[in-house]
Design an enzyme around this catalytic site. Structure first.
Site, PDB file in Angstrom:
ATOM      1  N   ASP A 139       0.810  -1.217   0.000  1.00 53.76           N
ATOM      2  CA  ASP A 139       0.000   0.000   0.000  1.00 53.76           C
ATOM      3  C   ASP A 139       0.845   1.270   0.000  1.00 53.76           C
ATOM      4  O   ASP A 139       0.587   2.205  -0.761  1.00 53.76           O
ATOM      5  CB  ASP A 139      -0.933  -0.015   1.224  1.00 53.76           C
ATOM      6  CG  ASP A 139      -1.801   1.223   1.302  1.00 53.76           C
ATOM      7  OD1 ASP A 139      -2.891   1.219   0.712  1.00 53.76           O
ATOM      8  OD2 ASP A 139      -1.386   2.212   1.943  1.00 53.76           O
ATOM      9  N   HIS A 167      -4.945   2.423  -0.491  1.00 52.86           N
ATOM     10  CA  HIS A 167      -4.837   1.765  -1.788  1.00 52.86           C
ATOM     11  C   HIS A 167      -5.314   0.319  -1.708  1.00 52.86           C
ATOM     12  O   HIS A 167      -5.903  -0.202  -2.662  1.00 52.86           O
ATOM     13  CB  HIS A 167      -3.395   1.830  -2.302  1.00 52.86           C
ATOM     14  CG  HIS A 167      -3.015   3.175  -2.838  1.00 52.86           C
ATOM     15  ND1 HIS A 167      -2.989   4.302  -2.065  1.00 52.86           N
ATOM     16  CD2 HIS A 167      -2.648   3.576  -4.088  1.00 52.86           C
ATOM     17  CE1 HIS A 167      -2.623   5.332  -2.807  1.00 52.86           C
ATOM     18  NE2 HIS A 167      -2.411   4.919  -4.045  1.00 52.86           N
ATOM     19  N   ASP A 168      -5.058  -0.346  -0.586  1.00 52.88           N
ATOM     20  CA  ASP A 168      -5.590  -1.699  -0.412  1.00 52.88           C
ATOM     21  C   ASP A 168      -7.110  -1.695  -0.464  1.00 52.88           C
ATOM     22  O   ASP A 168      -7.730  -2.532  -1.130  1.00 52.88           O
ATOM     23  CB  ASP A 168      -5.128  -2.282   0.925  1.00 52.88           C
ATOM     24  CG  ASP A 168      -3.712  -2.816   0.875  1.00 52.88           C
ATOM     25  OD1 ASP A 168      -3.306  -3.337  -0.178  1.00 52.88           O
ATOM     26  OD2 ASP A 168      -3.001  -2.712   1.890  1.00 52.88           O
ATOM     27  N   ILE A 169      -7.724  -0.760   0.270  1.00 57.20           N
ATOM     28  CA  ILE A 169      -9.190  -0.710   0.309  1.00 57.20           C
ATOM     29  C   ILE A 169      -9.744  -0.246  -1.026  1.00 57.20           C
ATOM     30  O   ILE A 169     -10.788  -0.741  -1.490  1.00 57.20           O
ATOM     31  CB  ILE A 169      -9.667   0.203   1.449  1.00 57.20           C
ATOM     32  CG1 ILE A 169      -9.146  -0.309   2.802  1.00 57.20           C
ATOM     33  CG2 ILE A 169     -11.181   0.282   1.477  1.00 57.20           C
ATOM     34  CD1 ILE A 169      -9.562  -1.728   3.143  1.00 57.20           C
ATOM     35  N   ALA A 172      -9.694  -3.213  -3.191  1.00 55.35           N
ATOM     36  CA  ALA A 172     -10.779  -4.119  -2.791  1.00 55.35           C
ATOM     37  C   ALA A 172     -12.113  -3.647  -3.346  1.00 55.35           C
ATOM     38  O   ALA A 172     -12.900  -4.439  -3.882  1.00 55.35           O
ATOM     39  CB  ALA A 172     -10.839  -4.216  -1.265  1.00 55.35           C
TER      40      ALA A 172
END
Length: 381
Positions: A139, A167-169, A172
């Protein structure tokens, strides 16, 4: 009530955050999510704190509503089990580094031969193409490449990482909407397809205001602390005992703020503050002037006045204050459930409230290999 994704089967070959968050949401909405963990060891998140009686609470947060099977995909027998699972599935999601799935013989080209209707989603740091495709992408690296870190922080300070794994979320959420779009297409046509999602692309797509300024006028986004790039007053301000947020971003709200909240009618005659553009141009001086007044009273005092006069405003909470706020609790954003091993645990609730197909917390995160026998039996193995 029937859940919206009842009947969808998802094979979750992901770990850490972006992939598991995506499949968690699908499971919340009723999909049968089967989490495939590497054997031995399982998802790396199992070894990341904080812990509840030795078990990663983070793992339990993002792997609820899933069944779990542990497989060693370097062993042919275990790989055959995965192949049998894929034949029964609608969706396969993985977040290996590009090229690893092909080496393991679980890439899209291989799996679509077993199930032509499979929706296969790959989540990676930089995507499956481009010169950075083989780079490791966490991230924080994506925050640097996307420009988001450079535009975050105080005006004269260093670049700052966003406080959450944004960025991960973002990846997702991109994967969720992409899988559901592909699933609708599959229901209409019977066709599966391949989806390539990256952390960098996903968060970059959220920078619409910054892109408009860059494409439209060549402006580069700058670090402005809590301030808005095009409106003022619209930021956090210091009071006598803390900080509050004020959004008097149009002329009517600005006039009400000056007259009825801070009692500074002379600001309406100040040429520097006569329009939103000019207030934004002189935002630093405006901040000084506003804080000189706000520091005379408490945050609670000002928030009452702002609310009474219809000016958007709010507190800047610490996370424990957020968790204990009556609005958050009434919106059921904190849920309690019974874990068979650890007793009563808390988790985050569901952000979307459906009238007919609500999300449900039907099962806790699986223990490593918990459903091995159950899933093998369903496959007739």
């Amino acid at each position: 009530m029937t859940q919206a994704l009842s009947g969808m089967r998802v094979i979750d070959a992901t770990q850490i955050l972006a992939g598991p968050y995506c499949t968690m949401v699908l499971g919340d909405m009723g999909a049968d999510v089967i989490k495939v963990e590497k054997s031995p060891g399982g998802d790396d998140t199992r070894r990341m704190g904080p812990y509840t009686d030795g078990e990663s609470h983070m793992f339990m947060m993002v792997n609820r509503n899933k069944r779990g099977i542990s497989l060693n995909l370097k062993e042919e027998e275990d790989k055959k089990i995965l192949y049998e699972l894929v034949k029964t599935a609608d969706v396969f999601i993985e977040n290996f580094r590009p090229g690893v799935a092909a080496k393991l013989e679980i890439d899209y080209e291989t799996l679509k031969e077993l199930n032509p209707g499979i929706i296969y989603c790959s989540i990676s740091g930089y995507g499956q193409t481009g010169p950075y495709r083989n780079k490791g992408g966490f991230d924080i690296m994506a925050q640097g490449l996307s420009g988001i870190m450079d535009m975050t922080g105080e005006k004269d300070g260093k670049p700052v990482k966003v406080g959450i794994a944004i960025h991960d979320i973002a990846a997702a959420q991109t994967a969720i909407q992409s899988v559901l779009t592909a699933y609708i297409h599959k229901l209409k046509s019977g066709e599966g397809q391949y989806i390539d999602v990256s952390l960098v692309d996903s968060a970059l797509a959220w920078t619409v205001w910054e892109a408009a300024a860059y494409f439209g006028e060549g402006q580069l986004p700058k670090r402005n602390g809590t301030a808005h790039r095009a409106a003022a007053p619209y930021q956090g301000y210091a009071t006598r005992d803390g900080f509050i947020l004020i959004g008097a971003a149009n002329q009517k709200l600005w006039e009400k703020f000056c007259l009825y909240v801070v009692d500074q009618p002379q600001w309406l005659e100040d040429e520097r503050y006569s329009t939103n553009s000019l207030r934004n141009e002189h935002a630093l001086q405006l901040e000084v002037d506003i804080e000189n007044v706000l520091r005379t009273q408490s945050s609670a005092h000002w928030l009452v006045l702002l609310e009474e006069n219809g000016i958007p405003s709010g507190p800047i909470y610490s996370y424990d204050q957020t968790m204990n706020d009556q609005h958050i609790q009434e919106r059921e954003m904190i849920l309690e459930y019974e874990h068979p091993q650890f007793g009563t645990l808390k988790t985050l609730g569901f952000p979307a409230k459906y009238s007919q197909t609500p999300a449900k917390l039907s099962k806790p995160a699986p223990r490593l290999g918990e459903h091995n026998e159950e899933i093998r039996a369903e496959l007739g193995l």
